[in-house]
Design an enzyme around this catalytic site. Structure first.
Site, PDB file in Angstrom:
ATOM      1  N   ASP A  72       5.774 -62.572 -26.405  1.00  0.00           N
ATOM      2  CA  ASP A  72       4.550 -62.936 -25.566  1.00  0.00           C
ATOM      3  C   ASP A  72       4.799 -64.040 -24.799  1.00  0.00           C
ATOM      4  O   ASP A  72       4.173 -64.526 -23.849  1.00  0.00           O
ATOM      5  CB  ASP A  72       3.374 -62.860 -26.287  1.00  0.00           C
ATOM      6  CG  ASP A  72       3.416 -63.947 -27.216  1.00  0.00           C
ATOM      7  OD1 ASP A  72       4.375 -64.673 -27.496  1.00  0.00           O
ATOM      8  OD2 ASP A  72       2.197 -64.136 -28.225  1.00  0.00           O
ATOM      9  N   SER A  73       5.930 -64.793 -24.717  1.00  0.00           N
ATOM     10  CA  SER A  73       6.331 -65.938 -24.042  1.00  0.00           C
ATOM     11  C   SER A  73       6.863 -65.298 -22.647  1.00  0.00           C
ATOM     12  O   SER A  73       6.838 -66.042 -21.790  1.00  0.00           O
ATOM     13  CB  SER A  73       7.959 -66.458 -24.444  1.00  0.00           C
ATOM     14  OG  SER A  73       8.676 -65.397 -24.965  1.00  0.00           O
TER      15      SER A  73
ATOM     16  N   ASP B 182       6.253 -58.255 -29.305  1.00  0.00           N
ATOM     17  CA  ASP B 182       4.915 -59.287 -29.852  1.00  0.00           C
ATOM     18  C   ASP B 182       3.489 -58.405 -29.635  1.00  0.00           C
ATOM     19  O   ASP B 182       3.385 -57.774 -28.504  1.00  0.00           O
ATOM     20  CB  ASP B 182       4.831 -60.497 -29.207  1.00  0.00           C
ATOM     21  CG  ASP B 182       5.651 -61.684 -29.794  1.00  0.00           C
ATOM     22  OD1 ASP B 182       6.070 -61.254 -31.057  1.00  0.00           O
ATOM     23  OD2 ASP B 182       5.948 -62.659 -29.004  1.00  0.00           O
TER      24      ASP B 182
ATOM     25  N   LYS C 292       5.595 -57.609 -33.992  1.00  0.00           N
ATOM     26  CA  LYS C 292       5.603 -58.959 -34.554  1.00  0.00           C
ATOM     27  C   LYS C 292       4.197 -59.610 -34.245  1.00  0.00           C
ATOM     28  O   LYS C 292       3.374 -59.187 -33.265  1.00  0.00           O
ATOM     29  CB  LYS C 292       6.631 -59.959 -34.003  1.00  0.00           C
ATOM     30  CG  LYS C 292       6.552 -61.372 -34.570  1.00  0.00           C
ATOM     31  CD  LYS C 292       7.677 -62.199 -34.150  1.00  0.00           C
ATOM     32  CE  LYS C 292       7.528 -62.590 -32.736  1.00  0.00           C
ATOM     33  NZ  LYS C 292       6.599 -63.602 -32.667  1.00  0.00           N
TER      34      LYS C 292
ATOM     35  N   GLU D 262       1.509 -62.943 -35.235  1.00  0.00           N
ATOM     36  CA  GLU D 262       1.364 -64.423 -35.655  1.00  0.00           C
ATOM     37  C   GLU D 262       0.368 -64.615 -36.786  1.00  0.00           C
ATOM     38  O   GLU D 262      -0.867 -64.023 -36.619  1.00  0.00           O
ATOM     39  CB  GLU D 262       0.875 -65.349 -34.597  1.00  0.00           C
ATOM     40  CG  GLU D 262       2.167 -65.368 -33.358  1.00  0.00           C
ATOM     41  CD  GLU D 262       1.978 -66.144 -32.465  1.00  0.00           C
ATOM     42  OE1 GLU D 262       0.712 -66.949 -32.437  1.00  0.00           O
ATOM     43  OE2 GLU D 262       2.435 -66.486 -31.427  1.00  0.00           O
TER      44      GLU D 262
ATOM     45  N   GLU E 150       8.489 -70.936 -36.863  1.00  0.00           N
ATOM     46  CA  GLU E 150       8.770 -71.765 -35.738  1.00  0.00           C
ATOM     47  C   GLU E 150       8.517 -73.305 -35.981  1.00  0.00           C
ATOM     48  O   GLU E 150       7.359 -73.429 -36.380  1.00  0.00           O
ATOM     49  CB  GLU E 150       7.860 -71.216 -34.708  1.00  0.00           C
ATOM     50  CG  GLU E 150       8.194 -71.775 -33.347  1.00  0.00           C
ATOM     51  CD  GLU E 150       7.414 -71.145 -32.015  1.00  0.00           C
ATOM     52  OE1 GLU E 150       7.374 -71.844 -30.929  1.00  0.00           O
ATOM     53  OE2 GLU E 150       6.887 -70.101 -32.240  1.00  0.00           O
TER      54      GLU E 150
END
Length: 273
Positions: free
Chosen positions: A53-54, A92, A122, A124, A191
């Protein structure tokens, strides 16, 4: 400068990543967001390609990862998956597509898998997203976890500083990592946490642990492609190693192109019909 020695071109699977950890072979992971770059990265021998999602930052110019939508992530995921034959492709789940509602999480993950042809998703978070992770896993969709600095929670943290430096947060991270393994995640990203903590987590889990800004004691590493290629000049954290200065190379090429047009050097007689 090392060159690619990867000769095993079999498709990388979650099972193979587990075997790599057991054998002590480090896992290489890099982001990609489009067909052309994904093809180059895959052909170089990458183990895992993350459609992060970067993309919100490096592709769309947002200051955080929060604005990117599920439809946009599917677009990027589809573009990447079309290019890849070897790497495991992970997409993501974006902010708002899985938190607090396990059924929405399942629907989001199913859309990604059906529409992108990626290999995994993925998410978070730890205990707070347990229901969503478990619900996605019931559909047979592989899930990669993400702990430590979780950019989708930037407004909660208020900073991108190193996480889990205090004992209480470190203990929660260890607990969350073990929980993610127990409920069925195939790997976890850590991270921007202290290297000694990341090494401890990696050694305590049987699933692969991928680090970014988490030291060399993890089972593998991940970076954002734009950062490591020198395309993103405004981002220089301690953990980033730049492997090229593509920003300068591209700027020089564009300036030369402009100059050749202005001087009528381009196109020449061999470059016309």
């Amino acid at each position: 400068m090392s060159t690619n020695t990867q000769t095993d071109n079999r498709k990388v699977t979650t099972l193979r990543l587990s075997a790599m950890k057991q054998a002590g072979e480090k896992i290489a992971m890099l982001t990609a967001y489009d067909y052309t770059m994904a093809k180059i990265i895959d052909e170089a021998g990458m183990d895992v390609i993350l459609v992060g999602d970067s993309a919100s930052n490096v592709m769309a110019g947002n200051t955080t990862t929060l604005p990117i939508t599920l439809d946009q992530m599917i677009y990027h995921g589809k573009s990447v998956a079309r290019a890849v034959t070897r790497a495991l492709v992970v997409v993501d789940l974006p902010f708002g597509s899985y938190q607090g509602d396990s059924m929405e999480a399942l629907h989001s993950a199913i859309r990604i898998m059906k529409e992108t042809h990626a290999d995994a998703v993925k998410l978070e978070g730890g205990a707070e997203i347990r229901a969503s992770v478990e619900r996605i896993l019931t559909a047979g969709i592989p899930v990669m976890g993400h702990l430590g600095l979780t950019p989708q929670s930037i407004n909660k943290f208020g900073t991108y500083a190193v996480r889990a430096k205090e004992e209480a947060e470190a203990a929660k991270l260890i607990s969350d990592a073990k929980l993610l393994e127990e409920i069925g995640c195939f790997a976890v990203v850590l991270e921007k946490i202290p290297a000694i903590l990341a090494k401890q987590v990696s050694e305590s889990l049987s699933i692969p642990v991928i680090g970014i800004g988490a030291g060399g004691g993890t089972d593998g590493q991940v970076l954002v492609m734009h950062d490591m290629l020198g395309l993103n000049k405004g981002f220089s954290p301690r953990f980033l190693r730049r492997y090229a200065d593509m920003g300068k190379i591209m700027n020089d090429a564009v300036q030369n192109y402009i100059a050749d047009i202005k001087s009528s050097d381009f196109p020449n007689e061999n470059e016309q019909y």
